[in-house]
Write a protein that holds these residues in place. Structure first.
Motif, PDB file in Angstrom:
ATOM      1  N   TYR A  24       0.835  -1.212   0.000  1.00 18.63           N
ATOM      2  CA  TYR A  24       0.000   0.000   0.000  1.00 18.63           C
ATOM      3  C   TYR A  24       0.866   1.256   0.000  1.00 18.63           C
ATOM      4  O   TYR A  24       0.583   2.230  -0.709  1.00 18.63           O
ATOM      5  N   GLU A  25       1.903   1.254   0.789  1.00 18.84           N
ATOM      6  CA  GLU A  25       2.800   2.427   0.845  1.00 18.84           C
ATOM      7  C   GLU A  25       3.468   2.668  -0.498  1.00 18.84           C
ATOM      8  O   GLU A  25       3.586   3.802  -0.963  1.00 18.84           O
ATOM      9  N   TYR A  26       3.876   1.583  -1.158  1.00 21.36           N
ATOM     10  CA  TYR A  26       4.530   1.719  -2.471  1.00 21.36           C
ATOM     11  C   TYR A  26       3.549   2.271  -3.508  1.00 21.36           C
ATOM     12  O   TYR A  26       3.886   3.175  -4.297  1.00 21.36           O
ATOM     13  N   LEU A  27       2.333   1.750  -3.506  1.00 24.73           N
ATOM     14  CA  LEU A  27       1.341   2.235  -4.466  1.00 24.73           C
ATOM     15  C   LEU A  27       1.005   3.700  -4.201  1.00 24.73           C
ATOM     16  O   LEU A  27       0.844   4.498  -5.159  1.00 24.73           O
ATOM     17  N   THR A  28       0.898   4.088  -2.945  1.00 25.55           N
ATOM     18  CA  THR A  28       0.572   5.471  -2.600  1.00 25.55           C
ATOM     19  C   THR A  28       1.673   6.423  -3.066  1.00 25.55           C
ATOM     20  O   THR A  28       1.399   7.521  -3.599  1.00 25.55           O
TER      21      THR A  28
END
Length: 862
Positions: free
Chosen positions: A850-854
């Motif tokens: 999720y952090e990478y996609l954000t």
């Protein structure tokens, strides 16, 4: 706390009581003990307690002080002396006491000997079990190491429709030496010819052919013993050395004996029947004939080696050859050995015995008739008894003759120290006298001589017959015949031959671990195979207190063929085809052997596919360009051997390896086999699970690339023939997983637009920006195949990476500003749509994803 600290604390206990005017007292431990005992002795209750105890014991008529005095004055030196002194003239009392002492000593010595024997046997049994387990472990480790050297650990197909199986062992064996490989090739040809004969419905002299093949490795120290074992088995089974040619089919059917499973019904049936007793007589007779021919060969070689002592002359007759042999053995310095009795100047008894010992009984009878008068002067009526014995069909004299021989034997030979041992042996053989006395001095000097004498004395009607002899030999054990374990020598393998001669065929195979011998025994119906419940992973021999011994033939064959299954799978299959030979064994065991054969065929076919090349397709077949399968040699040979009625039944049974493990190195082979077996549903299911594993891998190894290539070929074929399996949930998953891999490869080639188009066409991620479609995709996600659900973060991050790369290219492109802004807006809308979709799938991915996609979404928004 140590002793010094303890001492210091003890001194501190009286520190507060210290008075300078009083001296300190320091006592040693011995002094303290002496003072303590003196203090206790002054206590008034000690003697009172002893008095009360004596009073209580006296009420029970126990004189405690007298007993204490007796124990104190006990003299152990006279423990075994008589309670009452014996007079010097009491001879009967002395003998009685001496007899009792001898019995006690004998019992004690027997106890010690039994205890020692028990621990020795226990140690030998433990050592033997340990060696078997160690051998098995080394085989497994050797197979793993060999597999690792070829490029990674090999993972077998463990799952089986038959449950727990001894076949779940390592499929790779240690590397073969040139000598072992040549020996295997010699045996391979024999097994292949046997199976061809079975297909044609003709008999095959398997034992004689194996005996000839055992000469393939002349340097093998066990080849002679193995050849002798085959020779013994040929005599036991009465197998002819050759059979009529197959070209003359009618003559072959009329004249050739039926060898396959000839003895199975009798051997596997009730051992108390008349037929079973006749079979045991045949076993003993065949073993005797084998030993007789072996000894004749020794006699011939001895004469040739020492021609000057033999003085054979120009007479080539058998009797003259025996005379020459006797000169070599028992004639020294112009004199015969002391106990050799001469009749008419000749060692007649020795000559007659060795003619019988070498199987020339008619020549022995002719020699006895020729010297009848001289023999009758020494032993009246001997020639008559000898003639009757020779001419009797089962070598058994009538009771009257045996009683007369017993009387003569007891009167003149039993206790005589000068009787000719060969005359004594002849009387014992003719009358079967004193079978419990198994040795004759100067006659049973070697193992073979002793064993021949026991077999010649066997009487199935009395004294237990061959089974009683087998019990005696089993009591002696392997150590008696082969020597101590782990000490190689020329005697190794003799124990297996001994077991073979006394009808213990299963034990013989287990002692020798020879697969061709087991196949020959199974072909003739002289092998009892173990059921699945009795099969062990450690030893192939099954011993039950209530059942006869049994051997796990499937275990033996698998351990043998796995050494070369990758090099020559077709020959390995030939060995497996012999397993159903025992399909007629009752109690459901026969059906289990067919099941074992099916499982082994599946295993061999799967593990032999090292590269999926032409050799493997020649083994299992393949697909022509028009979608039809071509027939192989295995397709034609396997069904009749495996008790299947058609090639399609063979494909369905043998090309279904039960291999659903995604991480299995052999899954590609399993998928091809399922496809050949027309189990299309399982093919698609396996592909979906396997591709679900490879989809998450950034780069693929050779197996992964082969798997995807196979999947693509199968999909094209199914589309061409319009298979319905492609339109189900698993079929859609296979198609989408292949597109995900195709998009990954496009992105690696820096073709982000193509990768993004491929991912959009999968309909896995809503990128239109419409909230209704995003919500519908979220609801549909739970209905996707598990392989797609498991790879959610794989294709989400892949899509976001493609959007980020396209965003960076669009920002740096030299197109018009309006066009660039329109492209950037479209990319931002798709990135925001992806984030909304990912946000609604709570807890489906790790926080790091999720952090990478954000982070990428923020970059796309700039």
């Amino acid at each position: 706390m140590d002793l010094s600290a303890l001492l210091s604390e003890s001194r501190n206990l009286t520190a507060h009581l210290s008075r300078p005017d009083l001296p300190s007292v320091n006592l040693s431990i011995d002094q303290i003990e002496a003072l303590s005992r003196r203090l206790v002795s002054r206590q008034p209750g000690t003697s009172a307690d002893a008095d009360r105890a004596n009073y209580l014991l006296a009420q029970a008529h126990v004189d405690a002080p007298a007993l204490s005095s007796s124990v104190a004055h006990l003299n152990t030196a006279s423990v075994f002396s008589p309670l009452q002194p014996l007079q010097d003239t009491d001879v009967a009392g002395y003998l009685r006491i001496a007899h009792e002492q001898n019995l006690i000593s004998t019992i004690e010595e027997a106890r010690k000997d039994t205890q020692h024997q028990f621990y020795r046997v226990l140690d030998e049994r433990s050592q033997k079990d340990w060696e078997a387990k160690k051998k098995r472990v080394f085989e497994e480790l050797g197979g793993r190491v060999a597999s690792a050297d070829r490029g990674g650990p090999l993972s077998d197909l463990r799952a089986s429709a038959l449950g727990k199986s001894v076949l779940g062992a390592s499929t790779a064996g240690p590397s073969l030496s040139l000598q072992m490989q040549s020996k295997m090739m010699a045996y391979d040809r024999v097994v292949s010819d046997l199976n061809n004969a079975r297909l044609q419905g003709t008999s095959y002299p398997i034992v004689h052919t194996l005996a000839n093949a055992s000469h393939a490795v002349a340097s093998d120290p066990r080849s002679y013993q193995m050849t002798q074992n085959f020779h013994t088995l040929a005599k036991i089974t009465c197998e002819p050395p050759a059979l009529p040619s197959v070209e003359h089919s009618s003559a072959h059917i009329l004249n050739a004996p039926r060898l396959e499973r000839k003895f199975a019904k009798i051997y596997l049936g009730d051992p108390e029947t008349r037929e079973a007793a006749a079979l045991r007589r045949q076993i003993a007779k065949g073993a005797c004939e084998s030993l007789e021919e072996q000894y004749w060969d020794i006699l011939e070689r001895t004469i040739q080696a020492r021609p000057m002592e033999a003085r054979l002359g120009g007479d080539p007759s058998i009797a003259n050859r025996v005379r020459a042999y006797l000169l070599v053995r028992y004639y020294r310095n112009g004199e015969w050995e002391e106990r050799i009795e001469l009749v008419a100047g000749q060692p007649v008894w020795a000559k007659l015995f060795y003619l019988v010992r070498t199987g020339h009984v008619q020549e022995a009878l002719a020699e006895a008739l020729h010297l009848q008068q001289a023999i009758e002067n020494r032993e009246p009526s001997f020639v008559n008894h000898f003639k009757t014995w020779i001419e009797s069909p089962d070598r058994k004299l009538p009771k009257a003759h045996r009683d007369h021989l017993q009387a003569v034997y007891n009167a003149h030979m039993l206790h005589s120290s000068t009787a000719d041992p060969f005359k004594l042996a002849l009387y014992k053989l003719m009358g079967k006298l004193e079978p419990q006395r198994r040795s004759v001095p100067l006659v049973t000097t070697t193992t073979e001589d002793w064993l021949w004498f026991q077999l010649a004395m066997v009487d199935e009607d009395e004294d237990g017959g061959l089974r009683a002899l087998a019990d005696v030999l089993l009591g002696y054990g392997e150590r008696h015949f082969d020597g101590p374990p782990n000490q190689p020598g020329l005697r190794r393998g003799v124990w297996a031959g001994v077991l073979l001669m006394c009808g213990q065929f299963e034990r013989a195979v287990a002692a020798l671990w020879d697969r061709p011998l087991a196949i020959a025994l199974a072909y003739h119906g002289l092998l009892r195979v173990a059921s699945r419940a009795e099969t062990s992973d450690v030893t192939p021999l099954s011993l039950s207190p209530n059942q006869p011994p049994a051997i796990s033939l499937s275990t033996l064959i698998w351990r043998y063929v796995r050494q070369f299954v990758r090099m020559d799978a077709k020959e390995a299959l030939q060995y497996v085809y012999t397993l159903p030979l025992s399909s007629d064994q009752p109690g459901g065991v026969g059906k289990e052997q067919v099941d074992f054969a099916w499982e082994l065929v599946r295993r061999i076919i799967v593990v032999s596919n090292t590269d999926g090349g032409p050799a493997w397709e020649e083994l299992v077949g393949g697909m022509k360009p028009d979608g039809t399968k071509f027939v192989t040699r295995s397709d034609r040979e396997a069904p009749p051997h495996l008790h299947l009625d058609s090639i399609q039944a063979y494909h369905t049974t043998s090309y279904s390896p039960r291999a659903e493990a995604e991480s299995n190195d052999l899954l590609t082979s399993a998928i091809k086999l399922y496809n050949l077996a027309e189990d299309y549903t399982t093919v698609i299911a396996c592909l979906a699970r396997a591709l679900g594993v490879t989809a998450a891998q950034p780069t693929l190894d050779d197996k992964g690339r082969m798997l995807e290539k196979t999947a693509a070929e199968i999909l094209r074929h199914y589309e061409r023939v319009n298979k319905a399996q492609l339109h189900g949930q698993e079929g859609n998953a296979v198609v989408k997983l292949l597109k995900i891999r195709e998009a990954r490869e496009a992105k690696e080639r820096k073709n982000d637009e193509l990768a993004l188009d491929i991912l959009e066409n999968t309909d896995l991620i809503p990128l239109s920006g419409e909230m209704s479609k995003i919500i519908r995709r979220v609801e549909e996600f739970n209905q996707l195949h598990p392989s797609l659900q498991k790879n959610l973060q794989t294709y989400l991050t892949l899509t976001m990476d493609a959007l980020a790369s396209a965003h960076r290219k669009a920002k740096s492109s030299g197109v018009a500003e309006a066009t660039r802004q329109m492209k950037l807006t479209e990319i931002r809308k798709k990135s925001r749509s992806l984030m909304n979709f990912a946000g609604m799938l709570t807890y489906r991915m790790s926080p790091e994803v999720y952090e990478y996609l954000t982070r990428l979404d923020v970059e796309n928004a700039l």
